[in-house]
Design a protein around this motif. Structure first.
Motif, PDB file in Angstrom:
ATOM      1  N   ILE A 174     -36.962  -3.573  26.837  1.00 39.33           N
ATOM      2  CA  ILE A 174     -36.066  -3.809  25.714  1.00 39.33           C
ATOM      3  C   ILE A 174     -35.674  -2.477  25.074  1.00 39.33           C
ATOM      4  CG2 ILE A 174     -35.834  -4.940  23.458  1.00 39.33           C
ATOM      5  CD1 ILE A 174     -36.200  -6.992  25.606  1.00 39.33           C
ATOM      6  N   GLU A 175     -34.408  -2.347  24.732  1.00 40.97           N
ATOM      7  CA  GLU A 175     -33.924  -1.207  23.953  1.00 40.97           C
ATOM      8  C   GLU A 175     -33.760  -1.716  22.515  1.00 40.97           C
ATOM      9  OE1 GLU A 175     -29.973   1.454  23.535  1.00 40.97           O
ATOM     10  OE2 GLU A 175     -30.519   0.832  25.564  1.00 40.97           O
ATOM     11  N   PRO A 176     -34.741  -1.422  21.652  1.00 39.88           N
ATOM     12  CA  PRO A 176     -34.756  -2.017  20.305  1.00 39.88           C
ATOM     13  C   PRO A 176     -33.505  -1.733  19.473  1.00 39.88           C
ATOM     14  CG  PRO A 176     -36.825  -0.902  20.759  1.00 39.88           C
ATOM     15  CD  PRO A 176     -35.883  -0.550  21.870  1.00 39.88           C
ATOM     16  N   ALA A 177     -32.979  -0.530  19.554  1.00 38.07           N
ATOM     17  CA  ALA A 177     -31.844  -0.175  18.701  1.00 38.07           C
ATOM     18  C   ALA A 177     -30.625  -1.045  18.985  1.00 38.07           C
ATOM     19  CB  ALA A 177     -31.494   1.299  18.898  1.00 38.07           C
ATOM     20  N   ARG A 178     -30.421  -1.407  20.231  1.00 43.58           N
ATOM     21  CA  ARG A 178     -29.247  -2.192  20.611  1.00 43.58           C
ATOM     22  C   ARG A 178     -29.580  -3.647  20.912  1.00 43.58           C
ATOM     23  NH1 ARG A 178     -27.137   1.003  25.405  1.00 43.58           N
ATOM     24  NH2 ARG A 178     -25.687  -0.724  25.564  1.00 43.58           N
ATOM     25  N   GLY A 179     -30.862  -3.978  20.981  1.00 44.35           N
ATOM     26  CA  GLY A 179     -31.263  -5.355  21.281  1.00 44.35           C
ATOM     27  C   GLY A 179     -30.907  -5.791  22.693  1.00 44.35           C
ATOM     28  N   LEU A 180     -30.934  -4.846  23.621  1.00 41.25           N
ATOM     29  CA  LEU A 180     -30.585  -5.136  25.007  1.00 41.25           C
ATOM     30  C   LEU A 180     -31.811  -5.062  25.899  1.00 41.25           C
ATOM     31  CD1 LEU A 180     -27.280  -3.079  25.387  1.00 41.25           C
ATOM     32  CD2 LEU A 180     -27.521  -5.543  25.026  1.00 41.25           C
ATOM     33  N   VAL A 181     -31.774  -5.841  26.959  1.00 35.34           N
ATOM     34  CA  VAL A 181     -32.833  -5.840  27.959  1.00 35.34           C
ATOM     35  C   VAL A 181     -32.301  -5.118  29.190  1.00 35.34           C
ATOM     36  CG1 VAL A 181     -34.338  -7.260  29.402  1.00 35.34           C
ATOM     37  CG2 VAL A 181     -33.669  -8.064  27.137  1.00 35.34           C
ATOM     38  N   HIS A 182     -33.036  -4.138  29.671  1.00 32.36           N
ATOM     39  CA  HIS A 182     -32.692  -3.443  30.916  1.00 32.36           C
ATOM     40  C   HIS A 182     -33.398  -4.169  32.046  1.00 32.36           C
ATOM     41  CE1 HIS A 182     -30.843   0.003  28.924  1.00 32.36           C
ATOM     42  NE2 HIS A 182     -31.803  -0.126  28.024  1.00 32.36           N
ATOM     43  N   ARG A 183     -32.619  -4.574  33.053  1.00 28.97           N
ATOM     44  CA  ARG A 183     -33.196  -5.268  34.203  1.00 28.97           C
ATOM     45  C   ARG A 183     -32.809  -4.554  35.480  1.00 28.97           C
ATOM     46  NH1 ARG A 183     -32.200 -11.437  34.402  1.00 28.97           N
ATOM     47  NH2 ARG A 183     -33.927 -11.235  35.839  1.00 28.97           N
ATOM     48  N   ARG A 220     -28.711 -14.079  26.115  1.00 28.91           N
ATOM     49  CA  ARG A 220     -28.032 -14.315  27.392  1.00 28.91           C
ATOM     50  C   ARG A 220     -29.042 -14.402  28.532  1.00 28.91           C
ATOM     51  NH1 ARG A 220     -26.838 -15.081  31.831  1.00 28.91           N
ATOM     52  NH2 ARG A 220     -25.050 -14.390  33.017  1.00 28.91           N
ATOM     53  N   LEU A 221     -30.046 -13.572  28.454  1.00 26.72           N
ATOM     54  CA  LEU A 221     -31.067 -13.529  29.494  1.00 26.72           C
ATOM     55  C   LEU A 221     -31.910 -14.802  29.514  1.00 26.72           C
ATOM     56  CD1 LEU A 221     -32.189 -11.670  31.674  1.00 26.72           C
ATOM     57  CD2 LEU A 221     -33.688 -10.692  29.970  1.00 26.72           C
ATOM     58  N   ALA A 222     -31.991 -15.481  28.398  1.00 32.15           N
ATOM     59  CA  ALA A 222     -32.825 -16.680  28.287  1.00 32.15           C
ATOM     60  C   ALA A 222     -32.153 -17.930  28.851  1.00 32.15           C
ATOM     61  CB  ALA A 222     -33.210 -16.912  26.831  1.00 32.15           C
ATOM     62  N   ILE A 223     -30.876 -17.868  29.209  1.00 24.35           N
ATOM     63  CA  ILE A 223     -30.163 -19.074  29.647  1.00 24.35           C
ATOM     64  C   ILE A 223     -30.764 -19.673  30.910  1.00 24.35           C
ATOM     65  CG2 ILE A 223     -27.948 -19.961  30.487  1.00 24.35           C
ATOM     66  CD1 ILE A 223     -26.571 -18.011  28.560  1.00 24.35           C
ATOM     67  N   VAL A 224     -30.964 -18.881  31.958  1.00 23.03           N
ATOM     68  CA  VAL A 224     -31.498 -19.425  33.218  1.00 23.03           C
ATOM     69  C   VAL A 224     -32.883 -20.044  33.007  1.00 23.03           C
ATOM     70  CG1 VAL A 224     -32.280 -18.849  35.556  1.00 23.03           C
ATOM     71  CG2 VAL A 224     -30.073 -18.031  34.751  1.00 23.03           C
ATOM     72  N   PRO A 225     -33.812 -19.361  32.343  1.00 26.93           N
ATOM     73  CA  PRO A 225     -35.106 -20.017  32.112  1.00 26.93           C
ATOM     74  C   PRO A 225     -34.981 -21.325  31.332  1.00 26.93           C
ATOM     75  CG  PRO A 225     -35.290 -17.690  31.653  1.00 26.93           C
ATOM     76  CD  PRO A 225     -33.835 -17.974  31.905  1.00 26.93           C
ATOM     77  N   VAL A 226     -34.125 -21.353  30.326  1.00 26.86           N
ATOM     78  CA  VAL A 226     -33.957 -22.586  29.552  1.00 26.86           C
ATOM     79  C   VAL A 226     -33.415 -23.706  30.434  1.00 26.86           C
ATOM     80  CG1 VAL A 226     -32.612 -23.649  27.680  1.00 26.86           C
ATOM     81  CG2 VAL A 226     -33.782 -21.476  27.303  1.00 26.86           C
ATOM     82  N   VAL A 227     -32.446 -23.400  31.291  1.00 29.39           N
ATOM     83  CA  VAL A 227     -31.895 -24.413  32.202  1.00 29.39           C
ATOM     84  C   VAL A 227     -32.996 -24.982  33.090  1.00 29.39           C
ATOM     85  CG1 VAL A 227     -30.403 -24.732  34.229  1.00 29.39           C
ATOM     86  CG2 VAL A 227     -29.522 -23.572  32.202  1.00 29.39           C
ATOM     87  N   ALA A 263     -41.672  -9.196  25.086  1.00 27.80           N
ATOM     88  CA  ALA A 263     -40.950  -7.924  25.220  1.00 27.80           C
ATOM     89  C   ALA A 263     -39.934  -7.759  24.094  1.00 27.80           C
ATOM     90  CB  ALA A 263     -40.264  -7.859  26.573  1.00 27.80           C
ATOM     91  N   ALA A 264     -39.330  -8.842  23.645  1.00 28.52           N
ATOM     92  CA  ALA A 264     -38.279  -8.766  22.624  1.00 28.52           C
ATOM     93  C   ALA A 264     -38.818  -8.759  21.209  1.00 28.52           C
ATOM     94  CB  ALA A 264     -37.316  -9.934  22.803  1.00 28.52           C
ATOM     95  N   GLY A 271     -42.051 -11.400  34.507  1.00 27.03           N
ATOM     96  CA  GLY A 271     -41.290 -10.974  33.344  1.00 27.03           C
ATOM     97  C   GLY A 271     -41.753  -9.659  32.754  1.00 27.03           C
ATOM     98  N   ARG A 272     -42.825  -9.103  33.278  1.00 29.52           N
ATOM     99  CA  ARG A 272     -43.347  -7.844  32.737  1.00 29.52           C
ATOM    100  C   ARG A 272     -42.448  -6.657  33.046  1.00 29.52           C
ATOM    101  NH1 ARG A 272     -49.555  -7.410  34.245  1.00 29.52           N
ATOM    102  NH2 ARG A 272     -48.597  -5.529  35.030  1.00 29.52           N
ATOM    103  N   ARG A 273     -41.528  -6.794  33.978  1.00 31.51           N
ATOM    104  CA  ARG A 273     -40.637  -5.687  34.336  1.00 31.51           C
ATOM    105  C   ARG A 273     -39.508  -5.510  33.330  1.00 31.51           C
ATOM    106  NH1 ARG A 273     -38.476  -6.589  40.113  1.00 31.51           N
ATOM    107  NH2 ARG A 273     -37.358  -4.734  39.512  1.00 31.51           N
ATOM    108  N   LEU A 274     -39.404  -6.415  32.368  1.00 33.42           N
ATOM    109  CA  LEU A 274     -38.332  -6.340  31.385  1.00 33.42           C
ATOM    110  C   LEU A 274     -38.569  -5.190  30.416  1.00 33.42           C
ATOM    111  CD1 LEU A 274     -38.095 -10.137  30.559  1.00 33.42           C
ATOM    112  CD2 LEU A 274     -36.622  -8.837  32.089  1.00 33.42           C
TER     113      LEU A 274
END
Length: 165
Positions: A92-101, A43-50, A160-161, A87-90
């Motif tokens: 990642i929570e590995p167990a849940r695969g979520l990015v904290h922003r 989900r986080l990658a959508i804006v950069p891809v656009v 980060a991911a 992007g260094r401020r990202l």
């Protein structure tokens, strides 16, 4: 180069609907970025891809010639490190695969400014064909900078991911 304010409503009425839908989505994404949040990596990658695709499409579908390509590449190379650093401020929570922003106004300002600049350049190119070379160079610079920044940012997200995958 200016745009006559009397004709601006007429010009804006002829902008394709998809452009306004993209603008609404970019504003919505920017408003969501004002608060701390968790998002999935995809989900986080959508804006950069656009923005990367938009920047590449301006290069590939735009005006051909050596100068616009060189300007595009130079601006992409110059801005990629800025994206990588931002992007260094990202986190990642590995167990849940979520990015904290953390919440920030930067995505909203950045998205709206890039959209407005692209829109202005598109309108200026249509209204001022006599300034074509200058406007093509400006559009190439903006598109390259945009693509380079978001390529750097996407690389930071990937880095980060990667351990979380």
């Amino acid at each position: 180069m200016s745009i006559d304010l009397d004709t601006l409503p007429i010009i804006l009425a002829h902008v394709p609907v998809w452009v306004w839908l993209l603008f609404a989505w970019l504003v919505y994404s920017g408003l969501c970025a004002l608060r701390d949040r968790e998002q999935r990596v995809a989900r986080l990658a959508i804006v950069p891809v656009v923005f990367i695709l938009w920047g590449l499409s301006n290069l590939l579908l735009g005006h051909h010639g050596t100068t616009p390509v060189l300007v595009w590449l130079a601006c992409a190379v110059v801005l990629a490190p800025a994206g990588l650093l931002s992007g260094r401020r990202l986190r990642i929570e590995p167990a849940r695969g979520l990015v904290h922003r953390p919440g920030s106004v930067l995505p909203l300002v950045r998205n709206v400014a890039l959209f407005a600049a692209q829109l202005w350049l598109g309108i200026a190119m249509a209204l001022h064909p006599d300034h074509r070379d200058t406007l093509v160079a400006m559009k190439s610079a903006l598109s390259g900078a945009m693509a380079g920044y978001f390529l750097g940012w996407a690389l930071a997200l990937y880095r980060a991911a990667r351990p979380a995958a």
